[in-house]
Write an enzyme that holds these catalytic residues in place. Structure first.
Site, PDB file in Angstrom:
ATOM      1  N   ARG A 120       7.061   0.243  -2.892  1.00 54.41           N
ATOM      2  CA  ARG A 120       8.289  -0.065  -3.629  1.00 54.41           C
ATOM      3  C   ARG A 120       9.025  -1.320  -3.199  1.00 54.41           C
ATOM      4  NH1 ARG A 120      12.007   5.030  -4.711  1.00 54.41           N
ATOM      5  NH2 ARG A 120      12.309   4.837  -2.484  1.00 54.41           N
ATOM      6  N   ASP A 121       8.541  -2.048  -2.217  1.00 56.66           N
ATOM      7  CA  ASP A 121       9.211  -3.305  -1.845  1.00 56.66           C
ATOM      8  C   ASP A 121       8.188  -4.339  -1.394  1.00 56.66           C
ATOM      9  OD1 ASP A 121      11.426  -4.977  -1.601  1.00 56.66           O
ATOM     10  OD2 ASP A 121      11.819  -4.386   0.467  1.00 56.66           O
TER      11      ASP A 121
END
Length: 196
Positions: free
Chosen positions: A71-72
């Site tokens: 997610r990042d």
């Protein structure tokens, strides 16, 4: 769950330490510049960028097989060692998703299973998938999107989506097309199709 990720392209997590109310992950020290440092010097030639992208993809595949979404993913969360080995770092926003993986026993990780809920935006705007930018629930495809953004940036030397403000960047992710002309003219058609 994160410590269970044993893969040559993922920085190892050795433990969880608590001291004076502070909790920290103890992670492997990875020498070398970040991919962001490398891109800051200019676009990366295709023959150098593709092995980097392949190793990032292998790291994401390993995480996804353990039902973990990064997610990042962004250039600042990728280190390239002197020997060319890539290490994906910073699973700080990682989330366990309910998928088809049976390789990991998720019963001992309630904090990660609860994760974040729809409506919360977490990550770095320029690398978010449209669903993530809208605060919707995401799955492994968000990481694949981010990998496409990272590869585009490696080849072009510029972010895939950007804006003057955070809001402008999120709007670009949701509504704009990348500047496909920013890719070198020598970029093979197969790579262009992959990025599209």
């Amino acid at each position: 769950v994160l410590a269970s990720l044993n893969h040559p392209n993922i920085a190892a997590i050795y433990g969880l330490e608590r001291s004076d109310g502070v909790t920290a992950l103890v992670m492997e020290l990875v020498e070398g510049p970040t991919l962001a440092d490398r891109i800051a010097r200019g676009a990366i030639p295709l023959d150098e960028a593709m092995p980097i992208a392949k190793q990032i993809a292998e790291a994401l595949e390993a995480a996804h097989e353990h039902s973990i979404i990064h997610r990042d993913l962004k250039p600042a969360n990728v280190k390239v060692r002197e020997d060319g080995t890539v290490k994906v770092l910073d699973f700080g926003l990682a989330k366990v998703f309910e998928g088809d993986s049976q390789a990991t026993d998720l019963s001992h990780s309630p904090t990660l299973i609860k994760g974040t809920q729809a409506g919360m935006i977490l990550g770095t705007a320029a690398y978010m998938s449209p669903e993530q930018a809208k605060g919707k629930a995401v799955d492994r495809r968000a990481d694949i999107w981010a990998l496409g953004c990272v590869l585009f940036e490696m080849l072009s030397g510029q972010q895939t989506f950007s804006g003057e403000t955070l809001t402008d960047t999120l709007a670009a992710v949701v509504r704009a097309e990348p500047d496909w002309d920013a890719l070198p003219t020598t970029t093979p058609g197969a790579i262009r199709r992959l990025l599209r």
